[in-house]
Scaffold this motif. Structure first.
Motif, PDB file in Angstrom:
ATOM      1  N   TYR A 163       0.828  -1.205   0.000  1.00  0.00           N
ATOM      2  CA  TYR A 163       0.000   0.000   0.000  1.00  0.00           C
ATOM      3  C   TYR A 163       0.870   1.265   0.000  1.00  0.00           C
ATOM      4  CZ  TYR A 163      -3.792  -3.244   0.881  1.00  0.00           C
ATOM      5  OH  TYR A 163      -4.688  -4.285   0.782  1.00  0.00           O
ATOM      6  N   GLU A 164       2.099   1.111  -0.474  1.00  0.00           N
ATOM      7  CA  GLU A 164       2.978   2.254  -0.679  1.00  0.00           C
ATOM      8  C   GLU A 164       2.390   3.169  -1.760  1.00  0.00           C
ATOM      9  OE1 GLU A 164       7.782   2.783  -1.200  1.00  0.00           O
ATOM     10  OE2 GLU A 164       6.765   1.276  -2.409  1.00  0.00           O
ATOM     11  N   ILE A 165       1.729   2.554  -2.736  1.00  0.00           N
ATOM     12  CA  ILE A 165       1.001   3.321  -3.750  1.00  0.00           C
ATOM     13  C   ILE A 165      -0.417   3.528  -3.224  1.00  0.00           C
ATOM     14  CG2 ILE A 165       0.187   3.343  -6.140  1.00  0.00           C
ATOM     15  CD1 ILE A 165       2.469   1.430  -6.812  1.00  0.00           C
ATOM     16  N   LYS A 166      -0.735   4.736  -2.835  1.00  0.00           N
ATOM     17  CA  LYS A 166      -1.988   4.986  -2.130  1.00  0.00           C
ATOM     18  C   LYS A 166      -3.212   4.709  -2.995  1.00  0.00           C
ATOM     19  CE  LYS A 166       0.361   6.043   1.441  1.00  0.00           C
ATOM     20  NZ  LYS A 166       0.564   4.990   2.456  1.00  0.00           N
ATOM     21  N   SER A 167      -3.046   4.756  -4.318  1.00  0.00           N
ATOM     22  CA  SER A 167      -4.190   4.470  -5.197  1.00  0.00           C
ATOM     23  C   SER A 167      -4.612   3.005  -5.120  1.00  0.00           C
ATOM     24  CB  SER A 167      -3.853   4.842  -6.640  1.00  0.00           C
ATOM     25  OG  SER A 167      -2.741   4.108  -7.111  1.00  0.00           O
ATOM     26  N   ASP A 168      -3.783   2.142  -4.486  1.00  0.00           N
ATOM     27  CA  ASP A 168      -4.183   0.743  -4.326  1.00  0.00           C
ATOM     28  C   ASP A 168      -5.535   0.624  -3.644  1.00  0.00           C
ATOM     29  OD1 ASP A 168      -1.911  -0.228  -5.524  1.00  0.00           O
ATOM     30  OD2 ASP A 168      -0.906  -0.804  -3.659  1.00  0.00           O
ATOM     31  N   LEU A 172      -7.961  -1.655  -5.987  1.00  0.00           N
ATOM     32  CA  LEU A 172      -8.040  -3.070  -5.631  1.00  0.00           C
ATOM     33  C   LEU A 172      -9.451  -3.662  -5.703  1.00  0.00           C
ATOM     34  CD1 LEU A 172      -5.355  -3.412  -2.836  1.00  0.00           C
ATOM     35  CD2 LEU A 172      -5.495  -4.770  -4.927  1.00  0.00           C
ATOM     36  N   PRO A 173     -10.507  -2.955  -5.281  1.00  0.00           N
ATOM     37  CA  PRO A 173     -11.832  -3.575  -5.404  1.00  0.00           C
ATOM     38  C   PRO A 173     -12.195  -3.965  -6.837  1.00  0.00           C
ATOM     39  CG  PRO A 173     -11.941  -1.752  -3.856  1.00  0.00           C
ATOM     40  CD  PRO A 173     -10.576  -1.700  -4.491  1.00  0.00           C
ATOM     41  N   ARG A 174     -11.903  -3.106  -7.805  1.00  0.00           N
ATOM     42  CA  ARG A 174     -12.197  -3.442  -9.198  1.00  0.00           C
ATOM     43  C   ARG A 174     -11.298  -4.574  -9.678  1.00  0.00           C
ATOM     44  NH1 ARG A 174     -12.090   2.185  -9.368  1.00  0.00           N
ATOM     45  NH2 ARG A 174     -10.064   2.192 -10.441  1.00  0.00           N
ATOM     46  N   THR A 175     -10.031  -4.520  -9.292  1.00  0.00           N
ATOM     47  CA  THR A 175      -9.100  -5.574  -9.678  1.00  0.00           C
ATOM     48  C   THR A 175      -9.567  -6.935  -9.164  1.00  0.00           C
ATOM     49  OG1 THR A 175      -7.207  -4.073  -9.733  1.00  0.00           O
ATOM     50  CG2 THR A 175      -6.736  -6.406  -9.378  1.00  0.00           C
ATOM     51  N   PRO A 202     -13.093   2.839   2.823  1.00  0.00           N
ATOM     52  CA  PRO A 202     -13.839   2.839   1.548  1.00  0.00           C
ATOM     53  C   PRO A 202     -13.548   1.603   0.701  1.00  0.00           C
ATOM     54  CG  PRO A 202     -12.918   5.010   1.966  1.00  0.00           C
ATOM     55  CD  PRO A 202     -12.317   4.088   2.986  1.00  0.00           C
ATOM     56  N   MET A 203     -12.315   1.128   0.706  1.00  0.00           N
ATOM     57  CA  MET A 203     -11.972  -0.081  -0.040  1.00  0.00           C
ATOM     58  C   MET A 203     -12.765  -1.269   0.482  1.00  0.00           C
ATOM     59  SD  MET A 203      -8.259  -2.026  -0.341  1.00  0.00           S
ATOM     60  CE  MET A 203      -8.318  -2.611   1.372  1.00  0.00           C
ATOM     61  N   LEU A 204     -12.853  -1.410   1.797  1.00  0.00           N
ATOM     62  CA  LEU A 204     -13.569  -2.541   2.381  1.00  0.00           C
ATOM     63  C   LEU A 204     -15.065  -2.451   2.114  1.00  0.00           C
ATOM     64  CD1 LEU A 204     -12.468  -4.972   4.011  1.00  0.00           C
ATOM     65  CD2 LEU A 204     -10.832  -3.126   3.611  1.00  0.00           C
ATOM     66  N   LEU A 207     -15.507  -3.662  -1.453  1.00  0.00           N
ATOM     67  CA  LEU A 207     -15.315  -5.111  -1.528  1.00  0.00           C
ATOM     68  C   LEU A 207     -16.513  -5.861  -0.960  1.00  0.00           C
ATOM     69  CD1 LEU A 207     -11.576  -5.317  -0.461  1.00  0.00           C
ATOM     70  CD2 LEU A 207     -12.491  -6.093  -2.649  1.00  0.00           C
ATOM     71  N   ALA A 208     -17.016  -5.408   0.174  1.00  0.00           N
ATOM     72  CA  ALA A 208     -18.149  -6.087   0.808  1.00  0.00           C
ATOM     73  C   ALA A 208     -19.403  -6.002  -0.057  1.00  0.00           C
ATOM     74  CB  ALA A 208     -18.409  -5.477   2.184  1.00  0.00           C
ATOM     75  N   GLN A 209     -19.589  -4.892  -0.741  1.00  0.00           N
ATOM     76  CA  GLN A 209     -20.753  -4.741  -1.612  1.00  0.00           C
ATOM     77  C   GLN A 209     -20.659  -5.692  -2.809  1.00  0.00           C
ATOM     78  OE1 GLN A 209     -21.295  -0.804  -3.248  1.00  0.00           O
ATOM     79  NE2 GLN A 209     -23.405  -1.217  -3.838  1.00  0.00           N
ATOM     80  N   ALA A 210     -19.458  -5.861  -3.351  1.00  0.00           N
ATOM     81  CA  ALA A 210     -19.286  -6.716  -4.533  1.00  0.00           C
ATOM     82  C   ALA A 210     -19.241  -8.199  -4.179  1.00  0.00           C
ATOM     83  CB  ALA A 210     -18.004  -6.324  -5.273  1.00  0.00           C
TER      84      ALA A 210
END
Length: 259
Positions: A163-168, A172-175, A202-204, A207-210
């Protein structure tokens, strides 16, 4: 070039959480006499020396595996691997997830490990040379898309970015949704840090929605040092193996007793 090197954090409480449950899952999967594929997108160097100055600098292993070793019975695969690696490499050796997988998997299983950092990849390639593993000097997500669905189709993928790249957190959810569509029978495991900034939330939610049937498991622990922003560890598991939730609860009870 990315600068993250896991030696500074090897054997910390997040590793105990992630590696303890990863070892349990691989042990469960290999109980069935069917081959499988193991893939990892961010392999690191696979073998760490906790006596190294970089590891001692943070002191995270002392708060992690040195403290938590007794949380696992002798029959648990995590300490079995730890003991075997230390028998081969010395009492301060610590196995990263690629080496944990290699020690638990069988000759009929496939192992694919990606690592983009050249020095870390060279160390990974050396550490994995006794095992039938393919080490890719390539972006881990690109490698994952190139391999799914794998042969054998049965298996597990660990996605463990720095997570050094903050855009991860945003991508990640789409990936993961694309990977899960391409490999609908695969166990896909995402590790993420629990942060005081709440950047992971927000990422979680996405992910939980998908993936409403996935297992989300989190543990909390004190910061490694004053001002350190990571205060816990999380795993998001698509297609979780039977019994994983119970093992996760057992492990969480030990984290709950941390002072």
């Amino acid at each position: 070039m990315l600068s993250y090197q896991h030696i500074y954090h090897a054997g910390n409480l997040a590793d105990v959480h992630k590696h303890g449950l990863l070892a349990w899952m691989l042990d469960y999967l290999t109980a069935k006499d069917k081959p499988l594929t193991y893939m990892e997108t961010h392999g690191g160097r696979a073998l760490y020396d906790l006596a190294d100055a970089a590891a001692r600098k943070t002191g995270e292993a002392a708060q992690g595996i040195d403290r938590a070793r007794g949380w696992f019975g002798a029959e648990h695969p995590y300490p079995r691997v730890l003991d075997a690696v230390r028998a081969d490499h010395g009492p301060s050796a610590y196995p990263g997830s690629p080496l944990i997988a290699a020690r638990l998997l069988r000759p009929s299983d496939q192992i694919h490990l990606a690592e983009l950092h050249p020095a870390e990849h060279a160390a990974l390639d050396l550490a994995m040379s006794p095992y039938p593993a393919k080490c890719h000097l390539r972006d881990g997500i690109e490698t994952a898309f190139a391999l799914v669905p794998p042969t054998p189709r049965r298996g597990l993928m660990l996605i463990d970015p720095s997570y050094e790249i903050k855009s991860d957190y945003e991508t990640l959810p789409r990936t993961i949704q694309r990977l899960a569509r391409a490999w609908n029978v695969g166990i896909i495991v995402l590790w993420y840090p629990i942060l005081t900034t709440k950047a992971h939330q927000p990422m979680l939610a996405a992910l939980a929605q998908a993936h409403p049937q996935a297992l989300r498991h989190e543990v909390r622990f004190p910061p490694a040092r004053p001002g350190h922003g990571m205060v816990g560890s999380g795993l998001f598991v698509i297609n979780p193996p039977y019994g994983l939730e119970g093992e996760a609860r057992r492990l969480a009870s030990h984290f709950a007793n941390l002072g």
